[in-house]
Design a protein around this motif. Sequence first.
Motif, PDB file in Angstrom:
ATOM      1  N   UNK A 138       0.822  -1.211   0.000  1.00  0.00           N
ATOM      2  CA  UNK A 138       0.000   0.000   0.000  1.00  0.00           C
ATOM      3  C   UNK A 138       0.857   1.262   0.000  1.00  0.00           C
ATOM      4  N   UNK A 139       1.845   1.306   0.870  1.00  0.00           N
ATOM      5  CA  UNK A 139       2.664   2.519   0.981  1.00  0.00           C
ATOM      6  C   UNK A 139       3.875   2.520   0.059  1.00  0.00           C
ATOM      7  N   UNK A 140       4.568   1.391  -0.063  1.00  0.00           N
ATOM      8  CA  UNK A 140       5.845   1.354  -0.776  1.00  0.00           C
ATOM      9  C   UNK A 140       5.757   0.731  -2.165  1.00  0.00           C
ATOM     10  N   UNK A 141       4.611   0.138  -2.491  1.00  0.00           N
ATOM     11  CA  UNK A 141       4.332  -0.431  -3.820  1.00  0.00           C
ATOM     12  C   UNK A 141       5.166  -1.657  -4.152  1.00  0.00           C
ATOM     13  N   UNK A 142       5.776  -2.264  -3.146  1.00  0.00           N
ATOM     14  CA  UNK A 142       6.546  -3.491  -3.298  1.00  0.00           C
ATOM     15  C   UNK A 142       6.579  -4.190  -1.942  1.00  0.00           C
TER      16      UNK A 142
END
Length: 151
Positions: A138-142
């Motif tokens: 959600x926050x870091x996309x990985x």
Amino acid sequence: MDKNIIGTKVIAQIGILVNDIEKTSQAYADFFGVECPKWSLTDTVDVAKTEYRGQPSEARAKLAFFHMGSLQLELIEPDHHPSTWREYLDEHGEGPHHIAFVIDGMQEKIMRMERNQMPLVQKGEYTGGRYAYMDTLQDLKVILELLENDK
């Protein structure tokens, strides 16, 4: 969100999911002009103590490692048992799965991340240490992987 949650900013590894580790390993070896690494199979659940979403899992994967200076490239071909590898490959196809960081204090880092809405997805043991995949999509996309090696 807390700052400097894992205590490092040095990426140690990039993990890539594949359907055919032999074919993809050879493609990378040819591309970089290096020897093709032999793949290995992760340990069985009794040794690896693999847990996926809080439950023991028989999940195993073939792994191949390319050492690229300070960064390791990991190719992962999962079996069909429940795992973050299988789930991600089924949902997104082949390609990047995680970036990994070598850390100290695994349990404390997991707790800090979970307090910051980054839950543990999968964990296990390997010869010489342990790993944990954290849901940071959600926050870091990985996905982030924490690696803790025995001293």
